[in-house]
Write a protein that holds these residues in place. Structure first.
Motif, mmCIF file in Angstrom:
data_model
loop_
_atom_site.group_PDB
_atom_site.id
_atom_site.type_symbol
_atom_site.label_atom_id
_atom_site.label_comp_id
_atom_site.label_asym_id
_atom_site.label_seq_id
_atom_site.Cartn_x
_atom_site.Cartn_y
_atom_site.Cartn_z
ATOM 1 N N VAL A 160 8.687 -3.015 9.188
ATOM 2 C CA VAL A 160 9.735 -2.967 8.165
ATOM 3 C C VAL A 160 10.180 -4.387 7.801
ATOM 4 C CG1 VAL A 160 12.055 -2.190 7.579
ATOM 5 C CG2 VAL A 160 10.533 -0.689 8.893
ATOM 6 N N GLY A 161 9.932 -4.768 6.556
ATOM 7 C CA GLY A 161 10.346 -6.082 6.070
ATOM 8 C C GLY A 161 9.571 -7.256 6.621
ATOM 9 N N ASN A 162 8.496 -7.009 7.374
ATOM 10 C CA ASN A 162 7.758 -8.092 8.021
ATOM 11 C C ASN A 162 6.651 -8.608 7.117
ATOM 12 O OD1 ASN A 162 6.628 -9.905 9.774
ATOM 13 N ND2 ASN A 162 6.072 -8.413 11.343
ATOM 14 N N ALA A 163 6.703 -9.874 6.750
ATOM 15 C CA ALA A 163 5.713 -10.495 5.863
ATOM 16 C C ALA A 163 4.549 -11.103 6.625
ATOM 17 C CB ALA A 163 6.386 -11.563 5.008
ATOM 18 N N PRO A 194 5.709 -6.437 1.800
ATOM 19 C CA PRO A 194 5.757 -5.619 3.022
ATOM 20 C C PRO A 194 6.550 -4.344 2.796
ATOM 21 C CG PRO A 194 7.329 -7.418 3.177
ATOM 22 C CD PRO A 194 6.547 -7.648 1.911
ATOM 23 N N GLU A 216 9.459 -1.754 2.945
ATOM 24 C CA GLU A 216 10.890 -2.035 3.012
ATOM 25 C C GLU A 216 11.682 -0.947 3.720
ATOM 26 O OE1 GLU A 216 12.051 -2.643 -1.013
ATOM 27 O OE2 GLU A 216 10.873 -4.472 -1.260
ATOM 28 N N THR A 217 11.105 0.241 3.843
ATOM 29 C CA THR A 217 11.805 1.341 4.504
ATOM 30 C C THR A 217 10.934 1.870 5.648
ATOM 31 O OG1 THR A 217 10.842 3.102 3.150
ATOM 32 C CG2 THR A 217 12.814 1.985 2.294
ATOM 33 N N ALA A 242 7.572 -8.836 -3.219
ATOM 34 C CA ALA A 242 8.815 -9.567 -2.987
ATOM 35 C C ALA A 242 8.617 -11.070 -3.094
ATOM 36 C CB ALA A 242 9.379 -9.215 -1.601
#
Length: 275
Positions: A265-268, A227, A229-230, A143
């Motif tokens: 989830v979604g954590n960079a 990271p 995503e789901t 991403a």
């Protein structure tokens, strides 16, 4: 582990690193105190604490063969990197297949969970998995640029969860090798040879664009360009995190499932802390 300290030796006579295309602030070289009468430098550390925007200034160091990292003093332990580093006890990350390391660590963590909890509670902790190693998570979908992601995470750490980090430079080709190259012993209660963990970091670098951004006395901070995503993707990664650092689940979350949902989830930004 063998490192390539030549870029650092330049700083002995060229403290600002101009010959390397750098313009470094005042700093000092840290050597391996166990490396005989003429130890080679392990890393360079700035004298001053990092400020917002500092990380970006060290980006050009990569072209000189130096990886930037933030070093944080911790819990009253002043400059733990001065005299506490022992790279001689580390092997080479390339000697360890990442999945074999994770499988071994998973089995150990799952077994310890069963020993310290009754069967029902142990099952809840590692749910939705069983005691068998579930295998590697599939690669993420990038991403962000890994270098940009690292800068963003570093910027968020400085002055917040890391109150007094010092910028440092380590002579390695990839950020995943930093802990073993300097002989960091943060996870010593679980793993003496940090090169084994660096093998996992290399795999995460390849699969998720992960970069080592900061080291504390017993804490590791990574940036993540891809990271999960789901929730399903996060669960697969969470199993690896449990193997890598079971304290993340044992001391922070009720289960791997909850950890995946709330922390991944979604954590960079991935953080690991060993008790």
């Amino acid at each position: 582990m063998t490192t390539h300290s030549k870029p650092l030796t330049v700083l002995l006579t060229d403290p600002m690193g101009r010959a390397l295309g750098l313009s470094l602030p005042p700093g000092s070289l840290v050597t391996d105190s166990n490396d005989g009468p003429w130890p080679e430098p392990l890393l360079w550390v700035a004298d001053e604490v990092a400020a917002p925007g500092t990380w970006a200034k060290y980006g050009p160091a990569r072209d000189a063969g130096l990886q930037p990292v933030l070093l944080q003093d911790g819990s009253g332990i002043e400059e733990w990197w001065d005299g506490e580093l022992d790279p001689g006890m580390m092997s080479d990350p390339g000697d360890h297949p990442a999945e074999e390391v994770l499988k071994d660590l998973w089995e150990s963590a799952a077994s310890e969970t069963e020993e310290n909890e009754d069967e029902a509670d142990a099952g809840e902790t590692i749910a939705p998995f069983t005691g068998s190693w579930p295998g590697l998570a599939p690669p993420g979908r990038t991403a962000a640029d890994p270098v940009t992601a690292a800068a963003d995470v570093a910027e968020g750490l400085v002055g917040h969860s890391l109150k007094s980090p010092r910028p440092a430079l380590v002579p390695v080709r990839r950020a995943a090798d930093i802990p073993a190259a300097i002989g960091w012993s943060g996870p010593v209660n679980y793993e003496n040879d940090v090169a084994r963990l660096c093998a996992v970091l290399r795999s995460w670098e390849d699969r998720f664009g992960a970069q080592v951004v900061a080291l504390s006395y017993a804490r590791l901070d990574l940036s993540v360009a891809a990271p999960p995503e789901t929730l399903d993707e996060a669960l697969a990664v969470a199993a690896e995190h449990f193997a890598f650092c079971p304290d993340n689940i044992w001391q922070g979350y009720e289960s791997i499932g909850l950890y995946a949902e709330e922390a991944l989830v979604g954590n960079a930004h991935w953080t690991f802390w060993w008790d």
